[in-house]
Motif scaffolding. Structure first.
Motif, mmCIF file in Angstrom:
data_model
loop_
_atom_site.group_PDB
_atom_site.id
_atom_site.type_symbol
_atom_site.label_atom_id
_atom_site.label_comp_id
_atom_site.label_asym_id
_atom_site.label_seq_id
_atom_site.Cartn_x
_atom_site.Cartn_y
_atom_site.Cartn_z
ATOM 1 N N TRP A 133 -5.027 3.192 -12.232
ATOM 2 C CA TRP A 133 -3.695 3.624 -11.847
ATOM 3 C C TRP A 133 -3.602 5.139 -11.629
ATOM 4 O O TRP A 133 -2.635 5.791 -11.964
ATOM 5 N N LEU A 134 -4.662 5.677 -11.037
ATOM 6 C CA LEU A 134 -4.741 7.124 -10.878
ATOM 7 C C LEU A 134 -4.504 7.584 -9.452
ATOM 8 O O LEU A 134 -4.690 8.770 -9.155
ATOM 9 N N ASN A 135 -4.073 6.661 -8.561
ATOM 10 C CA ASN A 135 -3.845 7.046 -7.177
ATOM 11 C C ASN A 135 -2.514 7.782 -7.098
ATOM 12 O O ASN A 135 -1.444 7.199 -7.327
ATOM 13 N N PRO A 136 -2.509 9.071 -6.769
ATOM 14 C CA PRO A 136 -1.246 9.827 -6.736
ATOM 15 C C PRO A 136 -0.305 9.337 -5.633
ATOM 16 O O PRO A 136 0.917 9.413 -5.779
ATOM 17 N N LEU A 137 -0.876 8.828 -4.501
ATOM 18 C CA LEU A 137 -0.009 8.330 -3.436
ATOM 19 C C LEU A 137 0.806 7.114 -3.881
ATOM 20 O O LEU A 137 1.956 6.921 -3.463
ATOM 21 N N THR B 12 0.872 -1.202 0.000
ATOM 22 C CA THR B 12 0.000 0.000 0.000
ATOM 23 C C THR B 12 0.895 1.234 0.000
ATOM 24 O O THR B 12 2.035 1.189 0.506
ATOM 25 N N PRO B 13 0.386 2.338 -0.549
ATOM 26 C CA PRO B 13 -0.930 2.471 -1.213
ATOM 27 C C PRO B 13 -0.955 1.753 -2.565
ATOM 28 O O PRO B 13 0.065 1.595 -3.204
ATOM 29 N N THR B 14 -2.146 1.296 -2.943
ATOM 30 C CA THR B 14 -2.311 0.602 -4.212
ATOM 31 C C THR B 14 -2.439 1.614 -5.344
ATOM 32 O O THR B 14 -2.578 2.826 -5.112
ATOM 33 N N HIS B 15 -2.400 1.079 -6.558
ATOM 34 C CA HIS B 15 -2.448 1.989 -7.716
ATOM 35 C C HIS B 15 -3.830 2.588 -7.939
ATOM 36 O O HIS B 15 -3.975 3.592 -8.623
ATOM 37 N N GLY B 16 -4.846 1.974 -7.346
ATOM 38 C CA GLY B 16 -6.194 2.536 -7.462
ATOM 39 C C GLY B 16 -6.835 2.288 -8.819
ATOM 40 O O GLY B 16 -6.316 1.534 -9.661
ATOM 41 N N PHE B 17 -7.940 2.953 -9.015
ATOM 42 C CA PHE B 17 -8.707 2.784 -10.249
ATOM 43 C C PHE B 17 -7.955 3.445 -11.397
ATOM 44 O O PHE B 17 -7.584 4.616 -11.336
ATOM 45 N N ALA C 132 6.698 4.865 -7.449
ATOM 46 C CA ALA C 132 7.314 5.253 -8.721
ATOM 47 C C ALA C 132 8.834 5.332 -8.593
ATOM 48 O O ALA C 132 9.580 5.120 -9.566
ATOM 49 N N TRP C 133 9.291 5.644 -7.375
ATOM 50 C CA TRP C 133 10.734 5.719 -7.151
ATOM 51 C C TRP C 133 11.383 4.332 -6.987
ATOM 52 O O TRP C 133 12.589 4.197 -7.154
#
Length: 262
Positions: free
Chosen positions: A55-59, A48-53, A65-66
């Motif tokens: 892949w729009l989860n900014p967290l 977590t945090p997951t990529h969300g719907f 991403a790093w």
């Protein structure tokens, strides 16, 4: 002034009852990380945090991403290829090596003990071959009493054996064999060589006993023949009776010449 100070102190005490120096934090991401690094599997769904719907989860992007390959690599210390697993495998391998060295050392120790027992003369009396065979064969030699060697023979034979030196010869030879046997039993010697020494000494002891028995028998025979020869050399005086009509050779010759006709 005193009342004002007392009121402030009471308020501070009441306020301190509801204040805490520490606060319990229940961060799901931290808890998942702790669990998978210690005792749970490296589950892809627990990051977590997951990529969300869509892949729009900014967290998610700010976090993962790093480190795009972080969740793909099993970093557990006790994972299949973790450092602690490798260390435990190395410890097990070293333990097996230690056991192999210990077994080799024990084998060398047992071999050394066996060789020491094999060569030592201190345990020769416990040798199975000695106990079962050679101790019985050498019993008469080891327990020999010189005064009993001439028992069973006549006094004349005893005197002859002593005077002729046969008795002393047998005593010296038997004592020599006994000393050699004791030396073979007590000296530091290979068991095979010790057994061969027993074998050779037993053969010599049997030949010596056979020669001793033969000499005693021959001594009795010799004395009997000597007495017979003495009796023949000094016969008792006897009277020879000439039968009637006996003629000597001279009388027969004269009669032949007298009756001869030319």
């Amino acid at each position: 002034m005193i009342k004002k100070t007392a009121i402030i102190a009471i308020l501070l005490l009441c306020l301190g009852k509801y204040t805490f120096a520490q606060m319990y934090v229940n961060d799901q991401s931290v808890r998942y990380q702790q669990e998978r690094m210690v005792f749970k599997q490296w589950n892809q769904n627990d990051f977590t945090p997951t990529h969300g719907f869509l892949w729009l989860n900014p967290l998610y992007w700010l976090t993962w991403a790093w480190f795009p390959n972080y969740h793909k690599t099993d970093l557990r210390p006790l994972g299949p290829s973790g450092p602690q697993t490798q260390r435990l495998a190395l410890v097990a391998a070293m333990q097996n090596t230690d056991n192999a060295y210990k077994l080799q050392a024990d084998t060398l120790r047992n071999t050394a003990v066996s060789e020491a027992v094999n060569y030592s003369g201190l345990v020769s009396s416990a040798d199975p071959l000695w106990l079962l065979y050679y101790s019985k064969e050498f019993k008469d030699l080891l327990n020999q009493q010189d005064s009993q060697l001439l028992s069973g023979v006549s006094s004349k034979v005893q005197s002859y054996l002593v005077s002729s030196g046969t008795y002393n010869w047998y005593v010296e030879q038997s004592h020599s064999l006994s000393e050699r046997l004791n030396t073979a039993r007590t000296t530091t010697l290979d068991r095979g060589s010790r057994i061969l020494t027993y074998y050779r000494l037993l053969a010599e002891y049997r030949r010596l006993n056979a020669a001793w028995a033969t000499k005693k028998q021959q001594a009795g025979t010799f004395l009997a023949l000597s007495e017979k020869a003495k009796s023949l050399k000094s016969p008792a005086a006897t009277t020879v009776t000439i039968p009637a009509g006996y003629k000597s050779d001279q009388q027969i010759e004269d009669e032949i010449l007298a009756n001869y006709k030319l």
